[in-house]
Design an enzyme around this catalytic site. Structure first.
Site, PDB file in Angstrom:
ATOM      1  N   CYS A   1      64.276 -42.766  17.497  1.00 29.13           N
ATOM      2  CA  CYS A   1      65.622 -42.234  17.337  1.00 29.13           C
ATOM      3  C   CYS A   1      66.542 -42.377  18.550  1.00 29.13           C
ATOM      4  CB  CYS A   1      65.506 -40.772  16.941  1.00 29.13           C
ATOM      5  SG  CYS A   1      67.103 -40.010  16.751  1.00 29.13           S
TER       6      CYS A   1
ATOM      7  N   HIS B   1      70.972 -36.200  19.191  1.00 25.25           N
ATOM      8  CA  HIS B   1      69.686 -36.623  19.765  1.00 25.25           C
ATOM      9  C   HIS B   1      69.806 -37.582  20.950  1.00 25.25           C
ATOM     10  CE1 HIS B   1      65.208 -36.833  18.458  1.00 25.25           C
ATOM     11  NE2 HIS B   1      65.409 -36.275  19.633  1.00 25.25           N
TER      12      HIS B   1
END
Length: 183
Positions: free
Chosen positions: A76, A131
């Site tokens: 991610c 993130h």
């Protein structure tokens, strides 16, 4: 003779110029959908018969439908950093997923697509998972996003909460917004 031909062509094109100026005066809306663990065939607009995604299908039908995409990383944080900056994450020192106790994030010196769009007069927003660092210097509002409604990291990490711009909200509801059906 050449001067006469040029003049004639210019006279023919004169009605076109105002139309071109009008088109250029209205920039297009730009929407990126970046989803973790979404397979090519998981959307009905790409052939899924088990998952119905009418709103995303509408975006695909009315907009530009891209059929090839390669992530810069299999995880991610590096893939998000690469998408936002156009750079390999390893060149930014991002080789791992930022955890809920990570002291670092995407370097604030990196110029993001959102910052370029702001410079071009766009208002920018991020809805979903950031993130790329959850401490103040690394948050979306310091990386070119005017609006942020989302989470700083994955829902399987530590204390999970939502942000509505700079306000932390542990309930997950966006004030004044109806509950949305995204798919």
């Amino acid at each position: 003779m050449q001067k006469l031909v040029r003049t004639f062509i210019c006279l023919l094109l004169m009605p076109v110029f105002p139309a071109l100026a009008q088109v250029a005066a209205t920039p297009p809306n730009i929407v990126f959908i970046f989803a973790d663990d979404l397979g090519y065939g998981d959307l009905s607009s790409f052939g899924s018969t088990t998952i119905d995604t009418p709103r995303i299908d509408s975006l695909a039908q009315d907009g530009i439908r891209l059929t090839d995409f390669y992530a810069a990383s299999p995880v991610c944080s590096p893939s998000r950093a690469s998408l936002l900056t156009g750079r390999y994450a390893s060149r930014m020192g991002i080789r791992h997923v930022f955890m809920d106790d990570s002291p670092d994030g995407m370097p604030p010196s990196e110029i993001t697509l959102a910052e370029h769009l702001q410079a071009a007069g766009y208002r920018t927003g991020l809805v979903g998972k950031w993130h790329l660092g959850h401490r103040e210097p690394f948050m979306p509002w310091n990386q070119g996003f005017d609006e942020f409604h989302g989470v700083p990291y994955s829902n399987d990490m530590g204390n999970f909460f939502f942000y509505h711009n700079r306000e932390m909200d542990r309930t997950g509801a966006i004030p004044g917004w109806p509950l949305l059906t995204l798919f």
